[in-house]
Design an enzyme around this catalytic site. Structure first.
Site, short mmCIF file in Angstrom:
data_model
loop_
_atom_site.label_atom_id
_atom_site.label_comp_id
_atom_site.label_asym_id
_atom_site.label_seq_id
_atom_site.Cartn_x
_atom_site.Cartn_y
_atom_site.Cartn_z
N GLU A 134 -7.05 3.77 -2.76
CA GLU A 134 -5.94 2.97 -3.48
C GLU A 134 -6.25 2.25 -4.66
OE1 GLU A 134 -3.12 1.20 0.19
OE2 GLU A 134 -4.70 -0.22 -0.68
N HIS A 151 -20.84 21.65 11.55
CA HIS A 151 -20.46 22.81 12.38
C HIS A 151 -19.07 23.33 12.22
CE1 HIS A 151 -24.21 22.79 14.84
NE2 HIS A 151 -24.30 21.39 14.38
N LYS A 202 6.65 1.49 1.09
CA LYS A 202 6.90 0.80 1.97
C LYS A 202 8.57 0.58 1.62
CE LYS A 202 2.91 -2.19 2.56
NZ LYS A 202 2.47 -3.54 2.43
O1 PA5 Z 1 -4.32 -2.89 0.40
C1 PA5 Z 1 -3.25 -3.00 0.57
O2 PA5 Z 1 -2.61 -3.92 -0.34
C2 PA5 Z 1 -2.45 -2.42 1.68
O3 PA5 Z 1 -3.09 -1.23 2.10
C3 PA5 Z 1 -2.04 -3.60 2.74
O4 PA5 Z 1 -3.19 -3.96 3.24
C4 PA5 Z 1 -1.33 -2.83 3.87
O5 PA5 Z 1 -0.32 -2.06 3.31
C5 PA5 Z 1 -0.96 -3.92 4.56
O6 PA5 Z 1 -0.10 -4.97 4.13
P1 PA5 Z 1 0.10 -6.26 4.46
O7 PA5 Z 1 -0.87 -7.16 5.12
O8 PA5 Z 1 0.95 -7.01 3.58
O9 PA5 Z 1 0.97 -6.27 6.01
#
Ligand code: PA5
Length: 416
Positions: A277, A298, A412
């Site tokens: 990310e 393996h 999202k």
């Molecule tokens: O790193 C990030 O921003 C995302 O992976 C969020 O952690 C994930 O989408 C969950 O989001 P939230 O804590 O707003 O529910």
């Protein structure tokens, strides 16, 4: 305590490159440690282990104890950065059992039905974690499980069985929590999901599983100092960021995090989110993958040894395994393993690591090794911070913003 060490065979890199990247890293270091950058970017994770005081840790521990005392099962709801850090810690440290379980990280009816069946005759409570407060996977699971709580315990008692971890003022989860009177913990504004393991987003669930979060924060605190050194020669986190980017420049666009311990499976998942990310944007970034040796040798071992040469490995090598088993003597020796009699499994695992490293390097696959002195809360804290710092530096090296996730936001929005 001894430190985390980095080992790498320098024949895979060009020495001239290292001087160039050293200078760049020094500039990046000064930038992210400047007040202007700290105020402008979500850099709160940089010093959160130092800022977290004993009162906050006590409050988290007490809340976790309260839930533990009233529950056979605590269900932690969250996804991505609101899930993987705590799951990684609990598994790595050997606390995974049936007391803390996870949901809200998928939309599978079968998965949640399995959880409903499992808790049918058990007292349970919920930790619901969402920074935005609107993530669909988590919100759906929360609605369903809250409904079960209300039917079982009534509305008033339900509120005692839910703790919310979310933004201090915005988001639907915060509104529900205020309206229904849940105990709440805050994820600070300037810390993004994947960097939030040392906030209540990670710590509450980790504490609920019985892990010593004080020791974990001690390790992370020490790491703030160790990996706060501007010189890559004295800073293995910066050296790691430098090496992986020098390899990237030579066409190694896939990094495989290798573990020899099954309990590290979710640590690898956390690591993949962190780097994937943070770096995968603007058509750039090293693709982060993971493998569990020796099992994956393996299956995927063939590809690593002889497949496309765009891969390098980063091995997490734990120096001391506390649990170990000796190979017994067998009078008949039909399996011809008596030559290993008296040796331990961890010893043989270490021999496997050395043999595989040699084989892969001779096949043109560079191997970075990160030696970690032990598998305990302290080193979870150290190692996690090590990667967070390396990842931020690495993102700046390739000139992307390592703290946003426009691709995730797009998904999202569409799914909603
Ligand atoms: O790193 C990030 O921003 C995302 O992976 C969020 O952690 C994930 O989408 C969950 O989001 P939230 O804590 O707003 O529910």
């Amino acid at each position: 305590m001894s430190d985390i060490n980095l080992n790498f065979n320098s024949c895979f890199i060009d020495n001239k490159e290292i001087d160039i990247i050293k200078e760049k890293i020094k500039r990046i270091h000064n930038k992210i440690h400047s007040k202007e950058e700290y105020d402008a970017m979500p850099l709160g994770w940089l010093d959160i282990p130092i800022k977290t005081d004993i009162n906050e840790l006590n409050a988290i521990t007490n809340a976790a104890k309260r839930l533990r005392s009233m529950s056979d099962v605590i269900i932690s709801l969250g996804i991505g950065g609101s899930y993987l850090g705590s799951k990684a810690a609990i598994e790595m440290l050997g606390y995974e059992d049936d007391k803390v379980i996870f949901a809200g990280n998928n939309i599978s009816g079968q998965y949640l039905k399995g959880i409903l069946d499992y808790i049918e005759s058990k007292d349970f409570s919920i930790i619901v974690i969402s920074k935005s407060g609107t993530t669909l996977e988590t919100a759906l699971a929360f609605r369903i499980l809250k409904d079960v709580l209300i039917k079982r315990y009534g509305k008033e008692k339900t509120s005692e069985r839910i703790i919310a971890v979310t933004d201090k003022s915005k988001g639907v989860l915060k509104t529900i929590a205020d309206e229904e009177g849940y105990e709440c913990f805050v994820i600070p504004d300037n810390i993004g999901g994947r960097y939030s393991v040392f906030t209540p987003a990670g710590l509450l669930t980790i504490a609920a599983a019985g892990v010593d979060i004080y020791e974990m924060i001690d390790g992370a605190k020490e790491a703030c100092y160790l990996y706060g050194n501007e010189s890559i020669d004295a800073n293995p986190a910066y050296m790691y960021a430098a090496i992986r980017n020098m390899l990237y420049k030579t066409g190694k666009s896939v990094e495989v995090l290798v573990n020899y311990e099954p309990s590290m499976l979710y640590f690898a998942e956390w690591w993949k989110q962190l780097f994937g990310e943070s770096e995968g944007k603007e058509g750039k970034g090293i693709f982060p993958g993971s493998m569990l040796f020796t099992a994956d040798l393996h299956s995927m071992g063939q590809f690593l040894q002889e497949g496309t040469k765009n891969v390098f490995e980063t091995v997490l090598n734990f120096k001391s395994g506390s649990d170990d088993i000796l190979i017994p003597y067998d009078a008949k020796n039909i399996d011809e393993l008596n030559y290993l009699h008296g040796k331990s499994l961890n010893y043989i695992n270490d021999i496997a690591y050395r043999g595989v490293k040699e084989a892969h390097e001779s096949g043109g696959v560079p191997v970075i090794t990160i030696d970690i002195p032990g598998r305990n809360p302290y080193y979870f804290g150290c190692l996690t911070y090590f990667f967070q710092k390396a990842c931020a530096i690495s993102g700046y090296i390739i000139d992307v913003n390592p703290f946003n996730q426009p691709g995730v936001e797009m998904y999202k929005k569409n799914i909603f």
